[in-house]
Design a protein around this motif. Sequence first.
Motif, PDB file in Angstrom:
ATOM      1  N   LYS A 154      31.957  56.388  28.029  1.00 34.98           N
ATOM      2  CA  LYS A 154      32.753  57.440  27.385  1.00 34.98           C
ATOM      3  C   LYS A 154      32.073  57.969  26.125  1.00 34.98           C
ATOM      4  O   LYS A 154      32.077  59.165  25.855  1.00 34.98           O
ATOM      5  CB  LYS A 154      34.153  56.918  27.070  1.00 34.98           C
ATOM      6  CG  LYS A 154      35.009  56.682  28.306  1.00 34.98           C
ATOM      7  CD  LYS A 154      36.368  56.082  27.952  1.00 34.98           C
ATOM      8  CE  LYS A 154      37.229  55.906  29.202  1.00 34.98           C
ATOM      9  NZ  LYS A 154      38.542  55.277  28.896  1.00 34.98           N
ATOM     10  N   LYS A 200      36.912  62.866  28.966  1.00 35.54           N
ATOM     11  CA  LYS A 200      38.265  63.015  29.510  1.00 35.54           C
ATOM     12  C   LYS A 200      38.296  63.887  30.755  1.00 35.54           C
ATOM     13  O   LYS A 200      39.043  63.625  31.694  1.00 35.54           O
ATOM     14  CB  LYS A 200      39.205  63.583  28.448  1.00 35.54           C
ATOM     15  CG  LYS A 200      39.586  62.580  27.382  1.00 35.54           C
ATOM     16  CD  LYS A 200      40.618  63.140  26.419  1.00 35.54           C
ATOM     17  CE  LYS A 200      41.023  62.111  25.373  1.00 35.54           C
ATOM     18  NZ  LYS A 200      42.027  62.646  24.418  1.00 35.54           N
ATOM     19  N   SER A 201      37.490  64.927  30.770  1.00 37.11           N
ATOM     20  CA  SER A 201      37.507  65.830  31.927  1.00 37.11           C
ATOM     21  C   SER A 201      36.630  65.317  33.067  1.00 37.11           C
ATOM     22  O   SER A 201      36.925  65.564  34.240  1.00 37.11           O
ATOM     23  CB  SER A 201      37.041  67.229  31.513  1.00 37.11           C
ATOM     24  OG  SER A 201      35.713  67.195  31.001  1.00 37.11           O
ATOM     25  N   ARG A 255      26.351  53.834  27.233  1.00 36.46           N
ATOM     26  CA  ARG A 255      26.114  55.119  26.565  1.00 36.46           C
ATOM     27  C   ARG A 255      24.881  55.808  27.153  1.00 36.46           C
ATOM     28  O   ARG A 255      24.873  57.041  27.329  1.00 36.46           O
ATOM     29  CB  ARG A 255      25.926  54.878  25.065  1.00 36.46           C
ATOM     30  CG  ARG A 255      25.758  56.164  24.260  1.00 36.46           C
ATOM     31  CD  ARG A 255      25.985  55.911  22.774  1.00 36.46           C
ATOM     32  NE  ARG A 255      25.052  54.922  22.243  1.00 36.46           N
ATOM     33  CZ  ARG A 255      25.316  54.151  21.187  1.00 36.46           C
ATOM     34  NH1 ARG A 255      26.478  54.243  20.583  1.00 36.46           N
ATOM     35  NH2 ARG A 255      24.426  53.301  20.745  1.00 36.46           N
ATOM     36  N   GLY A 285      30.805  61.733  25.494  1.00 35.27           N
ATOM     37  CA  GLY A 285      31.357  62.447  24.350  1.00 35.27           C
ATOM     38  C   GLY A 285      32.641  63.192  24.688  1.00 35.27           C
ATOM     39  O   GLY A 285      33.535  62.658  25.363  1.00 35.27           O
ATOM     40  N   ASP A 286      32.716  64.457  24.238  1.00 36.38           N
ATOM     41  CA  ASP A 286      33.918  65.268  24.433  1.00 36.38           C
ATOM     42  C   ASP A 286      34.245  65.508  25.898  1.00 36.38           C
ATOM     43  O   ASP A 286      35.383  65.842  26.246  1.00 36.38           O
ATOM     44  CB  ASP A 286      33.765  66.627  23.727  1.00 36.38           C
ATOM     45  CG  ASP A 286      33.677  66.481  22.216  1.00 36.38           C
ATOM     46  OD1 ASP A 286      34.105  65.419  21.709  1.00 36.38           O
ATOM     47  OD2 ASP A 286      33.170  67.402  21.559  1.00 36.38           O
ATOM     48  N   LYS A 287      33.254  65.346  26.778  1.00 33.14           N
ATOM     49  CA  LYS A 287      33.476  65.617  28.197  1.00 33.14           C
ATOM     50  C   LYS A 287      34.028  64.421  28.972  1.00 33.14           C
ATOM     51  O   LYS A 287      34.319  64.532  30.167  1.00 33.14           O
ATOM     52  CB  LYS A 287      32.171  66.087  28.850  1.00 33.14           C
ATOM     53  CG  LYS A 287      31.710  67.459  28.362  1.00 33.14           C
ATOM     54  CD  LYS A 287      30.620  68.003  29.261  1.00 33.14           C
ATOM     55  CE  LYS A 287      30.273  69.443  28.890  1.00 33.14           C
ATOM     56  NZ  LYS A 287      29.251  70.015  29.792  1.00 33.14           N
TER      57      LYS A 287
END
Length: 408
Positions: free
Chosen positions: A195, A203-204, A162, A199-201
Amino acid sequence: MSSTFLRLAGAATLAIALSATSALAQKKYDTGATDTEIKIGQTNPFSGPASAYATIGKTQAAYIKMINDQGGVNGRKITLIQYDDAYSPPKTVEQVRKLVESDEVLLTFQLLGTPPNAAVQKYLNAKKVPQLFAATGASRFSDPKNYPWTMGFNPNYFVEGRIYGQYILKNHPNAKIGVLYQNDDLGKDYLNGLKAGLGDKAKSMIVTEASYEVSDPTIDSQILKIKDSGADLFFSATTPKQAAQAIKKIYELGWHPVQILDINATSVGAVMKPAGLEASKGVISTGYAKDPADPTWKDDPGMKKYLDFMAKYYPDGDKESNFNVYGYITTQLLIHVLKECGDDLTRANVMKQATHLKNVQLDLTLPGVLNNTTPTDYRVNKQLQMMKFNGERWELFGPILEDTGATG
């Protein structure tokens, strides 16, 4: 009559007091401890694919010899029984059963590796034998609710992952990330931690993932897959052999991604030199210990103690190896716990002392990096500092980071 009664009453009171004092001072032992000896057991990959770690066990044995030469712990000599498990979980099971049932050790210390420790975790907890300072940072080894007799030593892999994710977001927000990870709890914890940090980024930003088995002879195909994905940041959740192979292959391909490497594979002697010092230049990781190759510590009292120890007790060892630094740190902490046990050398008291560490500063941990534990937080190391390899040694940068959040 009255004075005789008073004398008898006084004598009785004194006898009761002496009896109570004797009871309080009574020594307590479990299997593996006596008035003169403390038996401790360990497995280590002295051979096999993870044998780069063998020097850790050698340093630990040398440190215990030094302690015994100094009189032992509270007058007791330590007997360290070491077996080679070749980083093979079935062998670990066999050897740990032997340590517990035949050698009758008080505790196991620094069993090395995530898969080996996982293979014996339930057994040791069922037997109520401390799995103390296991040489792994996988989350399952800092789980007092389910495994009260298991305490890992290494920084939690999920938390470390993290931290890398947060570092990438801040310093490389547009990175295309390719991940190489060991197909076990070690690699998966790092990947999941990364991951979480992204956070939200996640996957991209993560464009590809490739796993490997410890027994794989090479990871060339995985590196080619990651390069072909268009990744420009390479995250390596690996152990020494594969870490060195990856750095070397990337250099041979003429590929120049940002490289981030987990803390377990930061040995200059076992990773950077085999990969090539020039090839390793610029690799980023984290640390919590002083580097003997760093002139910053040349006059440091703790470093001087370590260098004196290496010269006398492990002269064949590489004094600049962070694996040997690790062996020194972990054994110093073991001795601290045993000293705190006093004359109560029961397995329960070993765990009580290990779970009540309070601001313990070791000779070779960075200033301000302290060991603290509680009965509900078994994590020994929760503080890290970023570092970068300059082609010769690791250079620390940035503040000391502390992440006490959830461990996955």
